[in-house]
Design a protein around this motif. Structure first.
Motif, PDB file in Angstrom:
ATOM      1  N   GLU A 268       5.045  27.544 -24.046  1.00  0.00           N
ATOM      2  CA  GLU A 268       3.825  26.798 -24.319  1.00  0.00           C
ATOM      3  C   GLU A 268       2.724  27.775 -24.715  1.00  0.00           C
ATOM      4  O   GLU A 268       2.624  28.864 -24.157  1.00  0.00           O
ATOM      5  CB  GLU A 268       3.389  26.015 -23.088  1.00  0.00           C
ATOM      6  N   GLU A 269       1.898  27.358 -25.661  1.00  0.00           N
ATOM      7  CA  GLU A 269       0.841  28.232 -26.159  1.00  0.00           C
ATOM      8  C   GLU A 269      -0.073  28.728 -25.037  1.00  0.00           C
ATOM      9  O   GLU A 269      -0.520  29.870 -25.042  1.00  0.00           O
ATOM     10  CB  GLU A 269       0.025  27.506 -27.228  1.00  0.00           C
TER      11      GLU A 269
ATOM     12  N   ASP B 261       1.541  31.769 -23.474  1.00  0.00           N
ATOM     13  CA  ASP B 261       2.000  32.809 -24.388  1.00  0.00           C
ATOM     14  C   ASP B 261       1.445  34.196 -24.070  1.00  0.00           C
ATOM     15  O   ASP B 261       2.206  35.149 -23.922  1.00  0.00           O
ATOM     16  CB  ASP B 261       1.641  32.410 -25.827  1.00  0.00           C
TER      17      ASP B 261
END
Length: 104
Positions: free
Chosen positions: A65-66, A69
């Motif tokens: 998931e961003e 990250d």
């Protein structure tokens, strides 16, 4: 950042970074939080724009998931931290050789 789920590197993490000259850098590492640092399997290589999508597909990468990250990259690779150190080091070296009154 993602987790490789198929092939030679299954179970390892992948940091994919765009490079110059139409290429991508593939940084691969096992999770350093779960093993001895000197026994970790790691690799890196570069691939062209044409080959990168096929390689990612063959590795069956599950992307992080961003929101996770940056933290995950720091824990597994810390490449961004190394880049920051290099920039600071280069800036220091330039300042040592700068003429008085000269700016970057």
């Amino acid at each position: 950042m993602g987790r490789i789920t198929a092939g030679e590197y299954a179970g390892s993490y992948l940091l994919l970074a765009v490079e110059i000259n139409d290429s991508w850098a593939f940084y691969i590492s096992e999770d350093p939080r779960t093993g001895k640092a000197d026994e970790l399997k790691a690799d890196d290589f570069w691939a062209s724009d044409e080959d990168a999508p096929r390689l990612v597909e063959e590795m069956a990468v599950v992307w992080a998931e961003e929101s996770h990250d940056a933290a995950l990259e720091r824990e597994i690779f810390d490449i961004r931290g190394e880049w920051h150190k290099r920039r600071r080091r280069n800036s220091l070296i330039r300042s040592l050789f700068r003429r008085p009154g000269q700016r970057d």
